[in-house]
Enzyme design. Structure first.
Site, PDB file in Angstrom:
ATOM      1  N   ASP A 195       0.831  -1.272   0.045  1.00 28.92           N
ATOM      2  CA  ASP A 195      -0.087  -0.083  -0.010  1.00 28.92           C
ATOM      3  C   ASP A 195       0.603   1.249  -0.221  1.00 28.92           C
ATOM      4  O   ASP A 195       2.107   1.348   0.509  1.00 28.92           O
ATOM      5  CB  ASP A 195      -0.951   0.007   1.185  1.00 28.92           C
ATOM      6  CG  ASP A 195      -1.912  -1.117   1.229  1.00 28.92           C
ATOM      7  OD1 ASP A 195      -2.246  -1.483   0.163  1.00 28.92           O
ATOM      8  OD2 ASP A 195      -2.434  -1.478   2.525  1.00 28.92           O
ATOM      9  N   LYS A 196       0.078   2.373  -0.462  1.00 28.61           N
ATOM     10  CA  LYS A 196       1.040   3.677  -0.502  1.00 28.61           C
ATOM     11  C   LYS A 196       1.708   4.010   1.123  1.00 28.61           C
ATOM     12  O   LYS A 196       2.787   4.223   0.960  1.00 28.61           O
ATOM     13  CB  LYS A 196      -0.153   4.912  -0.844  1.00 28.61           C
ATOM     14  CG  LYS A 196       0.475   5.945  -0.659  1.00 28.61           C
ATOM     15  CD  LYS A 196      -0.922   7.200  -0.924  1.00 28.61           C
ATOM     16  CE  LYS A 196      -0.209   8.560  -0.613  1.00 28.61           C
ATOM     17  NZ  LYS A 196      -1.321   9.306  -0.606  1.00 28.61           N
TER      18      LYS A 196
END
Length: 356
Positions: free
Chosen positions: A159-160
């Protein structure tokens, strides 16, 4: 671009407005009469029926080059298109000079230590400034490497706002070989996570299908392993350190589903610290004194993203056959957060803590 974002329709299209084709579907010869909104919903699985109906109301759903309403019945051979008032975004990956922390590189692959906050792959709202753009720049002089070729590049994602290790394949053979290792679950990946609550067990196993949360499409939810909803997922965890109201754990993945650790830990009542989407950006354990509230707010400032780090990555090299193992140190924000909790627990009587 995802279909659900393409269908953000707010106003009716004007009569003379120029429209651009975004999606096209041709009904099969055996197609039974079916409402066009339901037909498109089946084809565009990331879009809701309500969004498709809004698009039809705005004149953006066409059948055989003419706008239709949601109740139009699709028949064999019909050409159904989604026409929007803007061109489709060019998703070509462009090389951009972005710092890329490479921890290992050879002719077949490289391992990158992604910082938190860096989007991995271009998508809606993030067509530039991603890790893929940075990889394209770093490998711009490598003969045969095309960042727009799906047969090379990132083998997996995080994820970011998760930091840590990722492996990138430079050649199609390397990606195929590495991809099979991930598919066959022979890779080793462990994560460090700070979660809310004092986990009672020293170690445990979480099993539950991961699927889209019907109440929040941006969040994943855990479903019964025997259900037909979502995809099977298994996470193993082990307690590394206890801080009374939060626990530092190591998580090892058997599977690699979207938001797996975040959804699984929330499912057992221990959301990741500072994980806003999964409820971790609130005070979930501890007293409500002004001093404690101020302490937690300072913790959130130190680490304002989910406290999750992809710490280790292990795989077999696709050419040499050697086992490759990498470890990433905790990033500054997560290290500072854990240090702050250590100071806190050293100044607090242990019997003031709750059990979970």
């Amino acid at each position: 671009m995802r279909e659900e974002d393409e269908l953000e329709v707010q106003e009716l299209a004007e009569e003379e407005q120029e429209l651009y084709e975004h999606f096209r579907f041709v009904a099969d010869a055996g197609q039974e009469p079916l409402r066009v909104d339901k037909f498109m919903c089946e084809k565009m699985q990331h879009s809701s029926r309500n969004r498709i109906q809004k698009a039809a109301d705005a004149g953006f759903v066409h059948v055989n080059d003419r706008p239709v309403k949601s109740n139009y019945k699709v028949r064999p051979g019909d050409i159904v298109t989604l026409m929007l008032d803007r061109p489709r975004h060019d998703t070509t990956i462009v090389a951009e000079d972005i710092p890329l922390p490479v921890v290992y590189e050879d002719e077949a692959l490289m391992v990158v230590d992604k910082p938190a906050g860096l989007v991995v792959h271009p998508g809606v709202g993030n067509f530039h400034g991603t890790m893929v753009n940075a990889i394209a720049w770093h490998l711009r002089d490598v003969k045969g490497f095309d960042p727009n070729d799906p047969e090379v590049g990132l083998v997996h994602r995080i994820d970011k706002d998760t930091s840590g290790l990722l492996v990138v394949a430079k050649t199609p053979d390397a990606k195929t070989h590495l991809g099979l290792q991930f598919f066959n679950k022979t890779t080793h990946r462990s994560y460090c996570a700070l979660v809310w609550g004092n986990i009672v067990e020293e170690e445990g196993r979480i099993e539950g299908n991961i699927g889209r949360d019907p109440k929040d499409r941006l969040r994943m939810c855990v479903f019964d392993p025997d259900s037909d909803i979502g995809k099977p997922a298994v996470t193993h965890y082990r307690v590394l350190e206890r801080f009374g109201y939060v626990t530092l754990v190591e998580c090892v993945l058997e599977t690699g589903r979207t938001h797996q650790i975040r959804a699984h830990m929330r499912h057992i009542g221990h959301p990741l610290f500072a994980d806003e989407r999964y409820g971790g950006m609130e005070i979930l354990r501890g007293n409500r004194s002004a001093t404690y509230k101020a302490f937690i707010q300072n913790c959130f400032k130190l680490c304002s993203r989910q406290a999750l780090h992809a710490k280790t990555l292990g795989f077999v090299h696709p050419i040499t056959g050697k086992q490759m193992d990498f470890t990433s140190p905790l990033p500054d924000d997560l290290a500072a957060l854990i240090a702050k909790w250590r100071v806190f627990i050293n100044g607090t009587t242990i019997d003031t803590f709750e059990d979970n």
